[in-house]
Design a protein around this motif. Structure first.
Motif, mmCIF file in Angstrom:
data_model
loop_
_atom_site.group_PDB
_atom_site.id
_atom_site.type_symbol
_atom_site.label_atom_id
_atom_site.label_comp_id
_atom_site.label_asym_id
_atom_site.label_seq_id
_atom_site.Cartn_x
_atom_site.Cartn_y
_atom_site.Cartn_z
ATOM 1 N N ARG A 130 0.862 -1.186 0.000
ATOM 2 C CA ARG A 130 0.000 0.000 0.000
ATOM 3 C C ARG A 130 0.894 1.231 0.000
ATOM 4 O O ARG A 130 2.031 1.182 0.475
ATOM 5 C CB ARG A 130 -0.899 0.029 1.245
ATOM 6 C CG ARG A 130 -1.962 -1.034 1.195
ATOM 7 C CD ARG A 130 -2.885 -1.020 2.394
ATOM 8 N NE ARG A 130 -3.785 -2.160 2.298
ATOM 9 C CZ ARG A 130 -4.899 -2.163 1.563
ATOM 10 N NH1 ARG A 130 -5.257 -1.068 0.908
ATOM 11 N NH2 ARG A 130 -5.658 -3.235 1.492
ATOM 12 N N CYS A 131 0.355 2.302 -0.483
ATOM 13 C CA CYS A 131 1.131 3.540 -0.419
ATOM 14 C C CYS A 131 0.194 4.730 -0.296
ATOM 15 O O CYS A 131 -1.022 4.633 -0.478
ATOM 16 C CB CYS A 131 2.038 3.706 -1.641
ATOM 17 S SG CYS A 131 1.209 4.197 -3.158
ATOM 18 N N ARG A 132 0.799 5.843 0.042
ATOM 19 C CA ARG A 132 0.092 7.112 0.126
ATOM 20 C C ARG A 132 0.518 7.929 -1.084
ATOM 21 O O ARG A 132 1.679 7.882 -1.500
ATOM 22 C CB ARG A 132 0.505 7.805 1.425
ATOM 23 C CG ARG A 132 -0.166 9.124 1.694
ATOM 24 C CD ARG A 132 0.172 9.580 3.127
ATOM 25 N NE ARG A 132 -0.659 10.723 3.481
ATOM 26 C CZ ARG A 132 -0.290 11.980 3.258
ATOM 27 N NH1 ARG A 132 0.876 12.251 2.706
ATOM 28 N NH2 ARG A 132 -1.093 12.971 3.581
ATOM 29 N N VAL A 133 -0.403 8.664 -1.641
ATOM 30 C CA VAL A 133 -0.077 9.537 -2.767
ATOM 31 C C VAL A 133 -0.479 10.956 -2.420
ATOM 32 O O VAL A 133 -1.584 11.191 -1.903
ATOM 33 C CB VAL A 133 -0.799 9.097 -4.065
ATOM 34 C CG1 VAL A 133 -0.533 10.093 -5.201
ATOM 35 C CG2 VAL A 133 -0.353 7.702 -4.482
ATOM 36 N N GLU A 134 0.424 11.861 -2.668
ATOM 37 C CA GLU A 134 0.159 13.270 -2.461
ATOM 38 C C GLU A 134 0.683 14.021 -3.675
ATOM 39 O O GLU A 134 1.777 13.715 -4.175
ATOM 40 C CB GLU A 134 0.883 13.747 -1.199
ATOM 41 C CG GLU A 134 0.656 15.199 -0.857
ATOM 42 C CD GLU A 134 1.453 15.631 0.370
ATOM 43 O OE1 GLU A 134 1.034 16.598 1.014
ATOM 44 O OE2 GLU A 134 2.491 15.011 0.670
ATOM 45 N N VAL A 135 -0.090 14.971 -4.146
ATOM 46 C CA VAL A 135 0.344 15.771 -5.295
ATOM 47 C C VAL A 135 0.994 17.053 -4.796
ATOM 48 O O VAL A 135 0.444 17.745 -3.928
ATOM 49 C CB VAL A 135 -0.835 16.086 -6.230
ATOM 50 C CG1 VAL A 135 -0.418 17.082 -7.303
ATOM 51 C CG2 VAL A 135 -1.356 14.799 -6.876
ATOM 52 N N LEU A 136 2.177 17.333 -5.351
ATOM 53 C CA LEU A 136 2.909 18.546 -4.996
ATOM 54 C C LEU A 136 3.204 19.338 -6.262
ATOM 55 O O LEU A 136 3.551 18.746 -7.293
ATOM 56 C CB LEU A 136 4.237 18.205 -4.313
ATOM 57 C CG LEU A 136 4.202 17.287 -3.090
ATOM 58 C CD1 LEU A 136 5.621 16.905 -2.677
ATOM 59 C CD2 LEU A 136 3.496 17.976 -1.927
ATOM 60 N N ARG A 137 3.066 20.629 -6.168
ATOM 61 C CA ARG A 137 3.561 21.471 -7.255
ATOM 62 C C ARG A 137 5.030 21.761 -6.959
ATOM 63 O O ARG A 137 5.388 22.126 -5.839
ATOM 64 C CB ARG A 137 2.766 22.769 -7.368
ATOM 65 C CG ARG A 137 3.100 23.579 -8.619
ATOM 66 C CD ARG A 137 2.089 24.689 -8.866
ATOM 67 N NE ARG A 137 2.079 25.690 -7.808
ATOM 68 C CZ ARG A 137 2.926 26.734 -7.754
ATOM 69 N NH1 ARG A 137 3.840 26.916 -8.686
ATOM 70 N NH2 ARG A 137 2.853 27.594 -6.750
ATOM 71 N N VAL A 138 5.855 21.554 -7.979
ATOM 72 C CA VAL A 138 7.296 21.709 -7.796
ATOM 73 C C VAL A 138 7.667 23.168 -8.018
ATOM 74 O O VAL A 138 7.422 23.732 -9.090
ATOM 75 C CB VAL A 138 8.080 20.815 -8.773
ATOM 76 C CG1 VAL A 138 9.588 21.017 -8.599
ATOM 77 C CG2 VAL A 138 7.705 19.356 -8.566
ATOM 78 N N PHE A 141 4.844 22.458 -12.957
ATOM 79 C CA PHE A 141 5.518 21.177 -12.801
ATOM 80 C C PHE A 141 4.894 20.521 -11.563
ATOM 81 O O PHE A 141 4.887 21.123 -10.488
ATOM 82 C CB PHE A 141 7.010 21.362 -12.515
ATOM 83 C CG PHE A 141 7.861 21.897 -13.629
ATOM 84 C CD1 PHE A 141 7.516 23.043 -14.339
ATOM 85 C CD2 PHE A 141 9.061 21.276 -13.952
ATOM 86 C CE1 PHE A 141 8.327 23.551 -15.335
ATOM 87 C CE2 PHE A 141 9.896 21.767 -14.957
ATOM 88 C CZ PHE A 141 9.522 22.903 -15.644
ATOM 89 N N TYR A 142 4.438 19.311 -11.700
ATOM 90 C CA TYR A 142 3.841 18.613 -10.563
ATOM 91 C C TYR A 142 4.510 17.252 -10.378
ATOM 92 O O TYR A 142 5.081 16.691 -11.314
ATOM 93 C CB TYR A 142 2.335 18.400 -10.786
ATOM 94 C CG TYR A 142 1.511 19.649 -10.586
ATOM 95 C CD1 TYR A 142 0.888 19.907 -9.369
ATOM 96 C CD2 TYR A 142 1.363 20.577 -11.611
ATOM 97 C CE1 TYR A 142 0.137 21.056 -9.175
ATOM 98 C CE2 TYR A 142 0.611 21.734 -11.426
ATOM 99 C CZ TYR A 142 0.004 21.971 -10.204
ATOM 100 O OH TYR A 142 -0.734 23.116 -10.007
ATOM 101 N N VAL A 183 0.971 20.174 -15.633
ATOM 102 C CA VAL A 183 -0.346 20.756 -15.906
ATOM 103 C C VAL A 183 -0.093 22.011 -16.742
ATOM 104 O O VAL A 183 0.566 22.946 -16.275
ATOM 105 C CB VAL A 183 -1.100 21.099 -14.615
ATOM 106 C CG1 VAL A 183 -2.451 21.746 -14.950
ATOM 107 C CG2 VAL A 183 -1.308 19.841 -13.768
ATOM 108 N N SER A 184 -0.592 21.992 -17.959
ATOM 109 C CA SER A 184 -0.316 23.087 -18.897
ATOM 110 C C SER A 184 -1.481 24.040 -18.986
ATOM 111 O O SER A 184 -2.653 23.645 -18.880
ATOM 112 C CB SER A 184 -0.034 22.525 -20.294
ATOM 113 O OG SER A 184 1.209 21.877 -20.313
ATOM 114 N N ALA A 185 -1.142 25.291 -19.210
ATOM 115 C CA ALA A 185 -2.164 26.298 -19.477
ATOM 116 C C ALA A 185 -2.849 25.980 -20.800
ATOM 117 O O ALA A 185 -2.206 25.519 -21.749
ATOM 118 C CB ALA A 185 -1.513 27.671 -19.534
ATOM 119 N N ARG A 186 -4.141 26.216 -20.837
ATOM 120 C CA ARG A 186 -4.861 26.000 -22.093
ATOM 121 C C ARG A 186 -4.611 27.157 -23.051
ATOM 122 O O ARG A 186 -4.600 28.310 -22.636
ATOM 123 C CB ARG A 186 -6.370 25.957 -21.831
ATOM 124 C CG ARG A 186 -6.860 24.719 -21.178
ATOM 125 C CD ARG A 186 -8.358 24.845 -20.924
ATOM 126 N NE ARG A 186 -8.805 23.781 -20.053
ATOM 127 C CZ ARG A 186 -9.051 22.547 -20.473
ATOM 128 N NH1 ARG A 186 -8.923 22.251 -21.748
ATOM 129 N NH2 ARG A 186 -9.432 21.615 -19.619
#
Lengths: 716, 115
Positions: A33-41, A319-320, A337-340
């Motif tokens: 099992r693992c934990r996932v967290e999203v970070l903006r770099v 950058f994520y 994640v890119s700007a549209r």
């Protein structure tokens, strides 16, 4: 220190937009099992003596107690028929093809054709053999490496019913021009309906029904065909010279046995008829009727999705990373994640060099490339990620690597873990680019982020909503649509800050037929870790010539006023302002900077001029009116001219003795009111944050940005 | 195709030139005199099989000495008991080892306080 390889993953696609989902695909080497967290770099450089790592945790994309398990990776390019030909009433078959083995004595079997009980293989010593059920016909002499053979295998009942013949297309002394072998065959063993017909590998059906492969072949195959032995009627056959850009090869036979190409074997490959009269497959498809397979090609892991991550519509572009943690493990997976296009939220657009990151992804040069220590002039330090990759070649290679058969790697895919495209110890490209992000954040400058992927796909539509576009430390890999978009935007009034070196150097291609893969051919010029093979310098994805943009009339100087001159890895140096820079019209650049010396500090080699550097040259395309604002000095003998910078090899090609081994900072305006400011050095980006961002490099960058944001036109 | 020649380095190091060892010890990242540069170029041109390299044990703090296998997919062999606290310390020690390997002679100049 937690393990960075206990969990591995990739996001598909690598680049997304607010509101659109990426699929995180995880494979575990231990944790269940693992934990996932999203970070903006904000800054991925973890060096305690560096600028300081910085991340911004996100509320979205989180998961706790996420079940994970190991997922297999099967490397090796091959071709699988969508259906096999039916054999009603067929009592015997003939399999013919041309072979150019590139690693015949691999110490293990290699399958050229595998179809249930029928097969054509090389044994571990490079001897070709035919198999039909239990019958074997084995040639006595191993095939020679890198020679063409015309091969015919016949399987029909008879005393010598299973036979194999291999004739050298161009015989050589000391080796049989023709070899044959035969064995008795009571009856043609028929493949079952579920037996896949596979080229360049042997099928392995897993319990879950998925097809995997083993015994992958290294070398070229041309003109494979299956015929009835009685009347010669074609059952299935393929012309690899057709539809080169495609990932599917149409069957020439009646049964529609089209081949799906898996893991991107090399197309646009010179075949047995290639005679040097052409260098381009579109001009002579018949001379390029081969496909080159490698047992270490890997462009798509095809893992199951572990977690869907959807940045909300309000998410900042950037950058994520998805940070995966478990006891003793912390491992990051990059995505962007890119700007549209058309939805700019800031006047500045930063372009993440995702093509460059892909080109270098999972590089093995510290293990495989003899010259790496010479290039960096220091013993090589191997990180956990690099040691892991060396043991796990199945995770695929970079454009800097060679295949096991010594041929160069021309395709790099994003659908795999990429262990040097994330925060960590790999201090090139991705990490250096995040120095710029932290600098922007620290100064409170609003910016959007998009990527090379977006620039390629959306072109001018991506750029048109911005006042200023920044390219970062190393925008080295550019496709034609990317180049055209940036050039066109500059000509139409766009303002471009190029904060790096060795930019706009290699001409690459993307392809809708091969999603997530870039193609790069090294050709015969440029700083390379391998050389392209004769006749194979054209991109299979689109037929364009590959290699350096410079050799196609678009030296980087044409786009940004400077172009690659030298590597300078040992010790960085600095700029000294030019006389021309004291023109009052250029005061905006140096406002508040009192020294003639710029950038005698930094996190890479102690200076802002270093790693890879560019110079101005009108003959290569630096526009009339472009101005050298500053030039490096004291480049030392560690500055080494790139090969395309000199015509005859002589002494005196280093920074002490050769004036071309230098870096020029350049400013230019375009006819349409655009402007370009080029630093021409990778180490500029890694000097921005020196002394907490209070320094001349930072000040000049901010000055230029301020002026570029001001819509007032530049005086002629 | 053009491949590297692992045995391509031909320069012969004079194992008695302790002045060159001293020059390197005192300024590990150069710039170097021409004679010392040739020594370093020769050392860095050793075949991949058996080439000294470092394993990062604790990032930025601790390195272990290893020798590359020269074979794809085969792990480097750790040299037992050799750890360094800095790249500088490692570079100097690897220099001395290579001097011995290539000349059969020991570097006899004193160590500096690298690290």
């Amino acid at each position: 220190m937690d393990s960075s390889t206990g969990l591995l993953g990739y996001c598909q696609p690598l680049v997304t937009r607010p509101g659109e989902t990426v699929e995180l695909k995880v494979s575990s080497n231990g944790p269940d099992r693992c934990r996932v967290e999203v970070l903006r770099v904000i800054c991925g450089d973890i060096d305690p003596n560096g600028p300081g790592a910085a991340f911004e945790a996100q509320e979205w994309g989180r998961a706790d107690g996420l079940p994970v398990q190991g997922q297999p990776v099967v490397a090796g390019s091959h071709a699988v028929a969508r259906r096999a030909p039916g054999l009603p009433g067929v009592t015997g078959i003939v399999l013919s093809c041309l072979l150019f083995p590139t690693l015949p004595a691999a110490g293990r079997a290699q399958a050229v054709v595998d179809w249930g009980p029928l097969g054509l293989r090389l044994d571990g010593k490079g001897r070709l053999f035919a198999a039909a059920g239990a019958a074997r016909a084995v040639l006595a002499e191993p095939l020679l490496r890198r020679f063409w053979y015309r091969v015919t295998m016949t399987a029909a009942p008879g005393e010598e019913g299973l036979s194999l013949v291999a004739e050298m297309v161009a015989p050589v002394a000391g080796h049989p021009a023709s070899q044959s072998a035969a064995a008795a065959l009571a009856a043609l063993p028929l493949p079952e309906a579920a037996d896949p017909l596979v080229l360049a590998a042997a099928a392995v059906r897993r319990q879950d029904g998925r097809l995997f492969v083993a015994e992958c072949y290294n070398g070229k195959i041309e003109a494979p065909a299956l015929r009835r032995s009685d009347d010669g009627a074609l059952l299935a056959g393929w012309d690899f010279g057709r539809d080169q850009p495609a990932a599917v090869v149409r069957d020439l036979g009646p049964a529609g046995c089209d081949l799906d190409l898996v893991n991107t074997p090399m197309r646009g490959a010179a075949g047995h008829l290639w005679d040097g009269s052409v260098e381009s497959w579109p001009r002579a498809p018949g001379q390029y009727a081969a496909i080159h397979f490698h047992d270490d090609d890997m462009t798509d892991c095809r893992w199951d999705t572990t977690l869907a991550i959807t940045p909300p519509a309000t998410a900042r572009s950037g950058f994520y990373i998805a940070r995966m943690t478990a006891p003793g493990v912390q491992s990051d997976v990059p995505f962007f994640v890119s700007a549209r296009p058309g939805e700019a939220r800031a006047p500045v657009l930063v372009i993440a060099a995702t093509a460059t990151y892909m080109a270098y992804a999972n590089t093995h040069i510290k293990f495989d490339s003899h010259n790496t220590e010479n290039l960096y002039e220091a013993p090589m330090a191997l990180s956990e990620d690099e040691l892991y990759l060396n043991l796990h070649r199945e995770l695929g290679l970079s454009h800097y690597d060679t295949h096991a058969d010594d041929s160069g790697v021309i395709y790099a895919g994003e659908r795999r873990p990429m262990l040097n495209m994330r925060p960590g110890l790999y201090t090139f490209n991705y990490l250096n680019d995040t120095h710029v992000l932290k600098w922007l954040e620290g100064r409170g400058i609003a910016y959007d982020v998009a990527t090379d992927h977006d620039l390629h796909r959306d072109g001018r539509a991506l750029l048109d909503g911005y006042r200023v576009v920044m390219t970062l430390s190393h925008p080295e890999y550019y496709s034609t649509p990317m180049w055209d978009a940036l050039h066109g935007w500059q000509e139409a009034g766009g303002r471009h800050m190029y904060l790096g070196g060795n930019g706009f150097y290699w001409r690459i291609a993307w392809s809708d037929d091969h999603p997530g893969v870039i193609e790069n051919r090294r050709g015969i010029s440029g700083v390379r870790t391998w050389e392209g093979e004769p006749g194979e310098h054209h991109l299979s994805f689109n037929g364009e010539p590959g290699g350096l943009w410079r050799t196609h009339g678009r030296a980087p100087q044409r786009l940004v006023g400077t172009g690659f001159s030298s590597t300078l890895f040992v010790r960085s140096t600095w700029f000294r302002r030019s006389q021309a820079s004291h023109d009052p019209r250029l005061d905006f650049v140096f406002r508040g900077v009192n020294s003639e010396v710029i950038g005698d500090f930094g996190f890479r080699g102690g200076g802002a001029v270093g790693l890879e550097i560019d110079r101005w040259d009108a003959d290569l395309g630096s526009p009339p009116g472009s101005v050298i604002l500053a030039t490096s000095e004291y480049e030392s003998e560690g500055a080494l001219l790139t090969g395309e910078e000199y015509i005859t090899t002589t002494r005196a090609l280093d920074g002490v003795q050769n004036g071309r081994a230098r870096c020029d900072m350049v400013f230019l305006t375009t006819a349409g009111g655009g402007a370009v400011w080029s630093t021409g050095t990778i180490a500029w980006a890694t000097s921005l944050l020196w002394n907490g961002g209070e320094n001349s490099v930072s000040r000049i960058t901010a000055n230029v940005l301020d002026r570029f944001l001001d819509p007032a036109p530049f005086p002629a | 195709m053009l491949l590297y020649d692992p045995e391509g380095a031909t320069y012969q190091i004079d194992g008695s030139r302790m002045d060159l060892a001293r020059e390197y010890r005192d300024r590990l990242r150069g710039p170097f005199g021409h004679e010392l540069q040739k020594v370093l170029d020769r050392m860095r041109n050793t075949p991949m099989k058996g080439r000294y390299a470092l394993i990062v044990v604790v990032p930025f703090r601790e390195y272990a000495l290893c020798r590359l296998s020269g074979v794809r997919g085969v792990a480097p062999e750790v040299v037992p008991g050799v750890r360094y606290r800095s790249m500088a310390e490692a570079e100097w020690d690897i220099f001395k080892r290579r001097w011995r390997d290539l000349t059969g002679q020991e570097v006899t100049v004193e160590d500096a306080a690298h690290g």
